[in-house]
Every structure is written in structure tokens, then in C-alpha cells.
Write a protein that holds these residues in place. Structure first.
Motif, PDB file in Angstrom:
ATOM      1  N   MET A   1      58.266  75.206  51.689  1.00 43.14           N
ATOM      2  CA  MET A   1      58.633  73.913  52.239  1.00 43.14           C
ATOM      3  C   MET A   1      60.090  73.900  52.687  1.00 43.14           C
ATOM      4  O   MET A   1      60.436  73.225  53.637  1.00 43.14           O
ATOM      5  CB  MET A   1      58.362  72.826  51.187  1.00 43.14           C
ATOM      6  N   VAL A   2      60.937  74.643  51.987  1.00 44.66           N
ATOM      7  CA  VAL A   2      62.345  74.706  52.357  1.00 44.66           C
ATOM      8  C   VAL A   2      62.504  75.363  53.721  1.00 44.66           C
ATOM      9  O   VAL A   2      63.257  74.879  54.570  1.00 44.66           O
ATOM     10  CB  VAL A   2      63.165  75.466  51.284  1.00 44.66           C
ATOM     11  N   THR A   3      61.788  76.449  53.953  1.00 43.20           N
ATOM     12  CA  THR A   3      61.861  77.142  55.238  1.00 43.20           C
ATOM     13  C   THR A   3      61.439  76.212  56.362  1.00 43.20           C
ATOM     14  O   THR A   3      62.099  76.147  57.413  1.00 43.20           O
ATOM     15  CB  THR A   3      60.957  78.391  55.221  1.00 43.20           C
ATOM     16  N   PHE A   4      60.369  75.488  56.164  1.00 43.42           N
ATOM     17  CA  PHE A   4      59.861  74.539  57.165  1.00 43.42           C
ATOM     18  C   PHE A   4      60.929  73.494  57.501  1.00 43.42           C
ATOM     19  O   PHE A   4      61.208  73.220  58.668  1.00 43.42           O
ATOM     20  CB  PHE A   4      58.592  73.874  56.624  1.00 43.42           C
ATOM     21  N   THR A   5      61.546  72.930  56.488  1.00 41.54           N
ATOM     22  CA  THR A   5      62.557  71.884  56.678  1.00 41.54           C
ATOM     23  C   THR A   5      63.796  72.419  57.381  1.00 41.54           C
ATOM     24  O   THR A   5      64.313  71.796  58.316  1.00 41.54           O
ATOM     25  CB  THR A   5      62.948  71.274  55.313  1.00 41.54           C
ATOM     26  N   VAL A   6      64.271  73.567  56.949  1.00 44.48           N
ATOM     27  CA  VAL A   6      65.466  74.160  57.555  1.00 44.48           C
ATOM     28  C   VAL A   6      65.219  74.481  59.029  1.00 44.48           C
ATOM     29  O   VAL A   6      66.078  74.236  59.882  1.00 44.48           O
ATOM     30  CB  VAL A   6      65.894  75.420  56.767  1.00 44.48           C
ATOM     31  N   ASN A   7      64.057  75.018  59.338  1.00 42.00           N
ATOM     32  CA  ASN A   7      63.746  75.329  60.733  1.00 42.00           C
ATOM     33  C   ASN A   7      63.649  74.065  61.580  1.00 42.00           C
ATOM     34  O   ASN A   7      64.094  74.042  62.725  1.00 42.00           O
ATOM     35  CB  ASN A   7      62.460  76.145  60.820  1.00 42.00           C
ATOM     36  N   ALA A   8      63.081  73.007  61.030  1.00 47.15           N
ATOM     37  CA  ALA A   8      62.992  71.739  61.767  1.00 47.15           C
ATOM     38  C   ALA A   8      64.381  71.159  62.027  1.00 47.15           C
ATOM     39  O   ALA A   8      64.672  70.674  63.130  1.00 47.15           O
ATOM     40  CB  ALA A   8      62.127  70.738  61.000  1.00 47.15           C
ATOM     41  N   VAL A   9      65.262  71.223  61.038  1.00 49.44           N
ATOM     42  CA  VAL A   9      66.634  70.726  61.206  1.00 49.44           C
ATOM     43  C   VAL A   9      67.373  71.543  62.257  1.00 49.44           C
ATOM     44  O   VAL A   9      68.082  70.997  63.111  1.00 49.44           O
ATOM     45  CB  VAL A   9      67.387  70.727  59.857  1.00 49.44           C
ATOM     46  N   GLY A  10      67.215  72.853  62.222  1.00 48.20           N
ATOM     47  CA  GLY A  10      67.836  73.714  63.227  1.00 48.20           C
ATOM     48  C   GLY A  10      67.355  73.384  64.624  1.00 48.20           C
ATOM     49  O   GLY A  10      68.150  73.354  65.575  1.00 48.20           O
ATOM     50  N   CYS A  11      66.074  73.128  64.778  1.00 45.72           N
ATOM     51  CA  CYS A  11      65.520  72.749  66.088  1.00 45.72           C
ATOM     52  C   CYS A  11      66.070  71.399  66.537  1.00 45.72           C
ATOM     53  O   CYS A  11      66.374  71.208  67.717  1.00 45.72           O
ATOM     54  CB  CYS A  11      63.996  72.717  66.029  1.00 45.72           C
ATOM     55  N   LEU A  12      66.212  70.478  65.616  1.00 48.51           N
ATOM     56  CA  LEU A  12      66.765  69.159  65.941  1.00 48.51           C
ATOM     57  C   LEU A  12      68.210  69.287  66.433  1.00 48.51           C
ATOM     58  O   LEU A  12      68.595  68.687  67.441  1.00 48.51           O
ATOM     59  CB  LEU A  12      66.692  68.243  64.722  1.00 48.51           C
ATOM     60  N   ILE A  13      69.010  70.080  65.747  1.00 46.40           N
ATOM     61  CA  ILE A  13      70.399  70.297  66.153  1.00 46.40           C
ATOM     62  C   ILE A  13      70.455  70.971  67.520  1.00 46.40           C
ATOM     63  O   ILE A  13      71.244  70.570  68.390  1.00 46.40           O
ATOM     64  CB  ILE A  13      71.147  71.145  65.100  1.00 46.40           C
ATOM     65  N   LEU A  14      69.635  71.977  67.731  1.00 45.68           N
ATOM     66  CA  LEU A  14      69.617  72.674  69.012  1.00 45.68           C
ATOM     67  C   LEU A  14      69.175  71.741  70.137  1.00 45.68           C
ATOM     68  O   LEU A  14      69.739  71.776  71.231  1.00 45.68           O
ATOM     69  CB  LEU A  14      68.697  73.892  68.933  1.00 45.68           C
ATOM     70  N   GLY A  15      68.205  70.888  69.872  1.00 43.96           N
ATOM     71  CA  GLY A  15      67.772  69.909  70.872  1.00 43.96           C
ATOM     72  C   GLY A  15      68.864  68.914  71.195  1.00 43.96           C
ATOM     73  O   GLY A  15      69.104  68.582  72.360  1.00 43.96           O
ATOM     74  N   ALA A  16      69.577  68.446  70.162  1.00 43.64           N
ATOM     75  CA  ALA A  16      70.675  67.501  70.378  1.00 43.64           C
ATOM     76  C   ALA A  16      71.798  68.155  71.169  1.00 43.64           C
ATOM     77  O   ALA A  16      72.381  67.537  72.076  1.00 43.64           O
ATOM     78  CB  ALA A  16      71.195  66.985  69.041  1.00 43.64           C
ATOM     79  N   LEU A  17      72.094  69.391  70.861  1.00 44.64           N
ATOM     80  CA  LEU A  17      73.125  70.114  71.610  1.00 44.64           C
ATOM     81  C   LEU A  17      72.725  70.278  73.071  1.00 44.64           C
ATOM     82  O   LEU A  17      73.527  70.036  73.974  1.00 44.64           O
ATOM     83  CB  LEU A  17      73.365  71.485  70.964  1.00 44.64           C
ATOM     84  N   THR A  18      71.500  70.650  73.308  1.00 43.14           N
ATOM     85  CA  THR A  18      71.014  70.810  74.676  1.00 43.14           C
ATOM     86  C   THR A  18      71.044  69.487  75.430  1.00 43.14           C
ATOM     87  O   THR A  18      71.454  69.429  76.594  1.00 43.14           O
ATOM     88  CB  THR A  18      69.584  71.394  74.677  1.00 43.14           C
ATOM     89  N   GLY A  19      70.644  68.415  74.754  1.00 41.12           N
ATOM     90  CA  GLY A  19      70.698  67.093  75.381  1.00 41.12           C
ATOM     91  C   GLY A  19      72.121  66.673  75.693  1.00 41.12           C
ATOM     92  O   GLY A  19      72.390  66.081  76.741  1.00 41.12           O
ATOM     93  N   ALA A  20      73.060  66.975  74.797  1.00 39.71           N
ATOM     94  CA  ALA A  20      74.465  66.628  75.026  1.00 39.71           C
ATOM     95  C   ALA A  20      75.033  67.414  76.201  1.00 39.71           C
ATOM     96  O   ALA A  20      75.771  66.865  77.033  1.00 39.71           O
ATOM     97  CB  ALA A  20      75.287  66.886  73.766  1.00 39.71           C
ATOM     98  N   VAL A  21      74.695  68.681  76.305  1.00 39.85           N
ATOM     99  CA  VAL A  21      75.165  69.496  77.436  1.00 39.85           C
ATOM    100  C   VAL A  21      74.548  68.988  78.733  1.00 39.85           C
ATOM    101  O   VAL A  21      75.237  68.837  79.751  1.00 39.85           O
ATOM    102  CB  VAL A  21      74.848  70.992  77.214  1.00 39.85           C
ATOM    103  N   THR A  22      73.270  68.675  78.714  1.00 36.08           N
ATOM    104  CA  THR A  22      72.586  68.158  79.900  1.00 36.08           C
ATOM    105  C   THR A  22      73.191  66.841  80.352  1.00 36.08           C
ATOM    106  O   THR A  22      73.338  66.597  81.554  1.00 36.08           O
ATOM    107  CB  THR A  22      71.080  67.972  79.615  1.00 36.08           C
ATOM    108  N   ALA A  23      73.575  65.996  79.407  1.00 32.15           N
ATOM    109  CA  ALA A  23      74.164  64.693  79.734  1.00 32.15           C
ATOM    110  C   ALA A  23      75.640  64.811  80.118  1.00 32.15           C
ATOM    111  O   ALA A  23      76.246  63.835  80.545  1.00 32.15           O
ATOM    112  CB  ALA A  23      74.014  63.738  78.555  1.00 32.15           C
TER     113      ALA A  23
END
Length: 91
Positions: A1-23
Motif C-alpha cells: 500500500m505504501v508503494t501505491f501511495t508514493v507512486n500516486a503522490v509522485g504522479c500528482l506532483i509531476l502532473g502539477a509541475l507539467t500543468g504549471a509549466v504549460t500555464a
């Protein structure tokens, strides 16, 4: 469960970074150290694949398949959510 959560958080951060760069709120040069460096270090996809393989080898194939599907769907959803929220804030 820890691996699942950490990977989801990493994806969220990467998505936010990509959205910030796009904006235009973040420099594209930030994607390399934060996206590849931080998120690459934070996420544990090698552990995810190992855990899925171990589940399959121990005849827990349903759980192995569920882990793979849930991880992919959650990861993609987190990227989309992070990107959408970042673009809404800075776009």
C-alpha cells in the motif's frame, strides 16, 4: 500500500509541475530536476513491478492484476488531476 501511495503522490506532483509549466507559471528547465530528479527518486516503480510479480508468482494473480490496473489508473488520474489543478490556478 505504501508503494501505491508514493507512486500516486509522485504522479500528482509531476502532473502539477507539467500543468504549471504549460500555464507559464514555472520554467521548463524546472521539469528536469523536479520531474526526473525528485519524482524519479520518490516514485518506486521498480518496487511496484517486483510486488506485482511476487503476487503473480504466489498464485495471487487477481491481486497482481488489480495492483497493476489500479496503479496505472490512479497514476494517470493523479497526473491529470495535478495538471488540471495547476492550470486552473495559474492558467
Amino acid at each position: 500500500m505504501v508503494t501505491f501511495t508514493v507512486n500516486a503522490v509522485g504522479c500528482l506532483i509531476l502532473g502539477a509541475l507539467t500543468g504549471a509549466v504549460t500555464a507559464g507559471a514555472a520554467d521548463a528547465h524546472l521539469q528536469l530536476p523536479v520531474g526526473t530528479g525528485f519524482c524519479g527518486t520518490l516514485t518506486t516503480y521498480s518496487t511496484f513491478s517486483y510486488e506485482s510479480l511476487r503476487l503473480a508468482q504466489t498464485r495471487a494473480r487477481f491481486y497482481a492484476a488489480a495492483n497493476v490496473v489500479a496503479s496505472i489508473v490512479t497514476g494517470l488520474g493523479a497526473i491529470f488531476l495535478g495538471s488540471t489543478v495547476a492550470q486552473a490556478i495559474w492558467g
